[in-house]
Scaffold this motif. Structure first.
Motif, PDB file in Angstrom:
ATOM      1  N   ALA A  59      35.787  22.932  45.126  1.00 22.28           N
ATOM      2  CA  ALA A  59      36.829  23.804  45.147  1.00 22.28           C
ATOM      3  C   ALA A  59      37.890  23.589  44.060  1.00 22.28           C
ATOM      4  O   ALA A  59      38.473  24.409  43.490  1.00 22.28           O
ATOM      5  CB  ALA A  59      37.389  24.095  46.581  1.00 22.28           C
ATOM      6  N   ARG A  60      38.415  22.287  44.170  1.00 23.41           N
ATOM      7  CA  ARG A  60      39.917  21.901  43.388  1.00 23.41           C
ATOM      8  C   ARG A  60      39.373  21.897  41.867  1.00 23.41           C
ATOM      9  O   ARG A  60      40.101  22.345  41.188  1.00 23.41           O
ATOM     10  CB  ARG A  60      40.222  20.394  43.747  1.00 23.41           C
ATOM     11  N   LEU A  61      38.184  21.459  41.594  1.00 25.87           N
ATOM     12  CA  LEU A  61      37.575  21.585  40.148  1.00 25.87           C
ATOM     13  C   LEU A  61      37.478  22.799  39.483  1.00 25.87           C
ATOM     14  O   LEU A  61      37.630  23.145  38.570  1.00 25.87           O
ATOM     15  CB  LEU A  61      36.445  20.551  39.998  1.00 25.87           C
ATOM     16  N   THR A  62      36.897  23.508  40.469  1.00 25.05           N
ATOM     17  CA  THR A  62      36.546  24.978  39.979  1.00 25.05           C
ATOM     18  C   THR A  62      38.017  25.628  39.784  1.00 25.05           C
ATOM     19  O   THR A  62      38.153  26.444  38.788  1.00 25.05           O
ATOM     20  CB  THR A  62      35.770  25.770  41.098  1.00 25.05           C
ATOM     21  N   ALA A  63      38.941  25.591  40.689  1.00 22.03           N
ATOM     22  CA  ALA A  63      40.119  26.340  40.404  1.00 22.03           C
ATOM     23  C   ALA A  63      40.814  25.797  39.397  1.00 22.03           C
ATOM     24  O   ALA A  63      41.534  26.406  38.461  1.00 22.03           O
ATOM     25  CB  ALA A  63      40.969  25.859  41.873  1.00 22.03           C
ATOM     26  N   ARG A  64      40.689  24.337  39.064  1.00 27.28           N
ATOM     27  CA  ARG A  64      41.388  23.978  37.829  1.00 27.28           C
ATOM     28  C   ARG A  64      41.003  24.401  36.636  1.00 27.28           C
ATOM     29  O   ARG A  64      41.797  24.825  35.506  1.00 27.28           O
ATOM     30  CB  ARG A  64      41.417  22.512  37.925  1.00 27.28           C
ATOM     31  N   GLY A  65      39.847  24.335  36.380  1.00 26.48           N
ATOM     32  CA  GLY A  65      39.139  24.917  35.397  1.00 26.48           C
ATOM     33  C   GLY A  65      38.990  26.381  35.222  1.00 26.48           C
ATOM     34  O   GLY A  65      39.293  26.945  33.926  1.00 26.48           O
ATOM     35  N   LEU A  66      39.333  26.931  36.111  1.00 20.03           N
ATOM     36  CA  LEU A  66      39.482  28.658  36.284  1.00 20.03           C
ATOM     37  C   LEU A  66      41.076  28.948  35.602  1.00 20.03           C
ATOM     38  O   LEU A  66      41.525  29.740  34.790  1.00 20.03           O
ATOM     39  CB  LEU A  66      39.223  29.175  37.322  1.00 20.03           C
ATOM     40  N   LEU A  67      41.650  28.387  36.101  1.00 18.29           N
ATOM     41  CA  LEU A  67      43.230  28.729  36.116  1.00 18.29           C
ATOM     42  C   LEU A  67      43.783  27.904  34.883  1.00 18.29           C
ATOM     43  O   LEU A  67      44.810  28.293  34.458  1.00 18.29           O
ATOM     44  CB  LEU A  67      44.054  28.493  37.345  1.00 18.29           C
ATOM     45  N   GLY A  68      43.250  26.654  34.571  1.00 19.22           N
ATOM     46  CA  GLY A  68      43.735  25.909  33.366  1.00 19.22           C
ATOM     47  C   GLY A  68      43.290  26.528  32.063  1.00 19.22           C
ATOM     48  O   GLY A  68      43.454  25.655  30.916  1.00 19.22           O
ATOM     49  N   SER A  69      42.430  27.580  31.903  1.00 19.02           N
ATOM     50  CA  SER A  69      41.967  28.029  30.562  1.00 19.02           C
ATOM     51  C   SER A  69      42.568  29.374  30.285  1.00 19.02           C
ATOM     52  O   SER A  69      43.486  29.935  30.801  1.00 19.02           O
ATOM     53  CB  SER A  69      40.501  28.313  30.916  1.00 19.02           C
ATOM     54  N   ARG A  70      42.221  29.850  29.202  1.00 17.23           N
ATOM     55  CA  ARG A  70      42.444  31.010  28.553  1.00 17.23           C
ATOM     56  C   ARG A  70      42.508  32.309  29.843  1.00 17.23           C
ATOM     57  O   ARG A  70      43.350  33.381  29.811  1.00 17.23           O
ATOM     58  CB  ARG A  70      42.019  31.534  27.300  1.00 17.23           C
ATOM     59  N   ARG A  71      41.432  32.075  30.543  1.00 21.52           N
ATOM     60  CA  ARG A  71      41.109  32.964  31.736  1.00 21.52           C
ATOM     61  C   ARG A  71      42.364  33.280  32.463  1.00 21.52           C
ATOM     62  O   ARG A  71      42.614  34.145  32.999  1.00 21.52           O
ATOM     63  CB  ARG A  71      39.788  32.612  32.615  1.00 21.52           C
ATOM     64  N   GLY A  72      42.997  32.102  32.722  1.00 16.50           N
ATOM     65  CA  GLY A  72      44.076  31.997  33.632  1.00 16.50           C
ATOM     66  C   GLY A  72      45.406  32.915  32.912  1.00 16.50           C
ATOM     67  O   GLY A  72      46.058  33.192  33.920  1.00 16.50           O
ATOM     68  N   ILE A  98      48.519  38.079  33.309  1.00  9.59           N
ATOM     69  CA  ILE A  98      49.024  39.224  32.453  1.00  9.59           C
ATOM     70  C   ILE A  98      48.448  40.458  33.139  1.00  9.59           C
ATOM     71  O   ILE A  98      49.350  41.211  33.218  1.00  9.59           O
ATOM     72  CB  ILE A  98      48.175  39.378  31.098  1.00  9.59           C
ATOM     73  N   VAL A  99      47.672  40.857  33.619  1.00 13.65           N
ATOM     74  CA  VAL A  99      46.895  41.940  34.324  1.00 13.65           C
ATOM     75  C   VAL A  99      47.549  42.434  35.410  1.00 13.65           C
ATOM     76  O   VAL A  99      48.085  43.570  35.555  1.00 13.65           O
ATOM     77  CB  VAL A  99      45.377  41.710  34.548  1.00 13.65           C
ATOM     78  N   PRO A 100      47.938  41.583  36.441  1.00 11.23           N
ATOM     79  CA  PRO A 100      48.993  42.034  37.513  1.00 11.23           C
ATOM     80  C   PRO A 100      50.289  42.168  37.171  1.00 11.23           C
ATOM     81  O   PRO A 100      50.727  43.201  37.788  1.00 11.23           O
ATOM     82  CB  PRO A 100      48.741  40.854  38.574  1.00 11.23           C
ATOM     83  N   VAL A 101      50.865  41.617  36.393  1.00 13.88           N
ATOM     84  CA  VAL A 101      52.363  41.838  35.624  1.00 13.88           C
ATOM     85  C   VAL A 101      52.137  43.101  35.098  1.00 13.88           C
ATOM     86  O   VAL A 101      53.246  43.912  35.160  1.00 13.88           O
ATOM     87  CB  VAL A 101      52.504  40.789  34.637  1.00 13.88           C
ATOM     88  N   VAL A 102      51.359  43.672  34.313  1.00 16.68           N
ATOM     89  CA  VAL A 102      51.103  44.994  33.802  1.00 16.68           C
ATOM     90  C   VAL A 102      51.165  45.990  34.923  1.00 16.68           C
ATOM     91  O   VAL A 102      51.715  46.950  34.788  1.00 16.68           O
ATOM     92  CB  VAL A 102      49.780  45.192  32.901  1.00 16.68           C
ATOM     93  N   LEU A 103      50.442  45.787  35.805  1.00 17.65           N
ATOM     94  CA  LEU A 103      50.437  46.715  37.065  1.00 17.65           C
ATOM     95  C   LEU A 103      51.741  47.014  37.596  1.00 17.65           C
ATOM     96  O   LEU A 103      51.966  47.979  37.814  1.00 17.65           O
ATOM     97  CB  LEU A 103      49.407  46.155  38.132  1.00 17.65           C
ATOM     98  N   LEU A 104      52.453  45.769  37.949  1.00 23.32           N
ATOM     99  CA  LEU A 104      53.767  45.821  38.391  1.00 23.32           C
ATOM    100  C   LEU A 104      54.583  46.662  37.471  1.00 23.32           C
ATOM    101  O   LEU A 104      55.534  47.283  38.012  1.00 23.32           O
ATOM    102  CB  LEU A 104      53.946  44.450  38.851  1.00 23.32           C
TER     103      LEU A 104
END
Length: 238
Positions: free
Chosen positions: A6-19, A24-30
């Motif tokens: 779980a930790r490695l998956t979250a780090r890989g997901l949030l630490g990339s351009r995807r992160g 950006i997307v939720p900020v646009v909605l707000l």
């Protein structure tokens, strides 16, 4: 659930351009919600348009795609999944751990901003914000499972996911009556309607149909992803 995975998956997901995209997307909605609140438009109709059509209809499936494929597809593409599969971990545990991370991140970047956006636009009236929040929770979980499955079964998961999200969900599922029954977006909207006050929302799928389908699709996608990952192990061993 395996905490290391779980930790490695979250780090890989949030630490990339995807992160970056996930922020950006939720900020646009707000921002749209804040701007919409200052207009003279009917606040109920505006909230339904922003939260329903833009949020639940477009942003939630896209975020689910980015997260669901991101927790495993990249590892399969670059071959690093082999190191994980070499560990003495049951394949179901790998899949359920990655799905848990995907659902958690999707809820954080989609459901929470939807609730905040609803409160900004319409306050607590008619239970509209709470309805879309709960609808996003259940739809986000289903999207995460489906897109995680795509990440396992095809190297073109993002393309296939975009085709599903933009063509089926946004186009066919919205305008072809028979297809609405097979739309995760419509299932989420049905849950949102059941949560909001009567008449506040319009859903084309009955709650008694939507809930079982949400459960079946989420469980089936998770089970199939586990089977396919086990097959990938056998292929590697060959």
């Amino acid at each position: 659930m395996n905490l290391t995975v779980a930790r490695l998956t979250a780090r890989g997901l949030l630490g990339s351009r995807r992160g970056v995209l996930l922020l950006i997307v939720p900020v646009v909605l707000l921002l749209i919600s804040v701007i919409g609140r200052s207009t003279s438009a009917d606040k109920h109709d505006l909230a339904v348009s922003v939260l329903g059509q833009l949020g639940l209809g477009t942003l939630v499936p896209i975020l689910g795609l980015v997260v669901g494929t991101g927790v495993i597809a990249t590892e399969i593409d670059d071959g690093s999944i082999v190191y994980l599969l070499a560990k003495p971990l049951p394949r179901w545990q790998i899949i359920t751990t990655k799905l848990t991370v995907a659902i958690g991140v999707t809820w954080a970047v989609a459901a929470v901003p939807m609730l905040a956006g609803g409160l900004i636009l319409y306050g607590t009236q008619d239970g509209l914000a709470a309805g879309y929040f709960l609808g996003t929770l259940v739809a986000g979980a289903a999207y995460s499972a489906v897109f995680l499955l795509l990440g396992v079964v095809t190297r073109h998961a993002v393309v296939a996911g975009l085709a599903y999200a933009l063509v089926w969900e946004s186009l066919v599922g919205n305008y072809v009556s028979g297809a609405k029954t097979l739309s995760i977006q419509q299932w989420g909207l049905s849950v949102a309607k059941a949560t909001a006050n009567a008449g506040a929302l319009d859903a084309k799928v009955a709650l008694g149909v939507a809930v079982p389908l949400l459960i079946v699709v989420t469980v089936a996608a998770t089970a199939l992803a586990t089977v396919k990952l086990a097959g990938l192990t056998l292929a590697s061993d060959d």
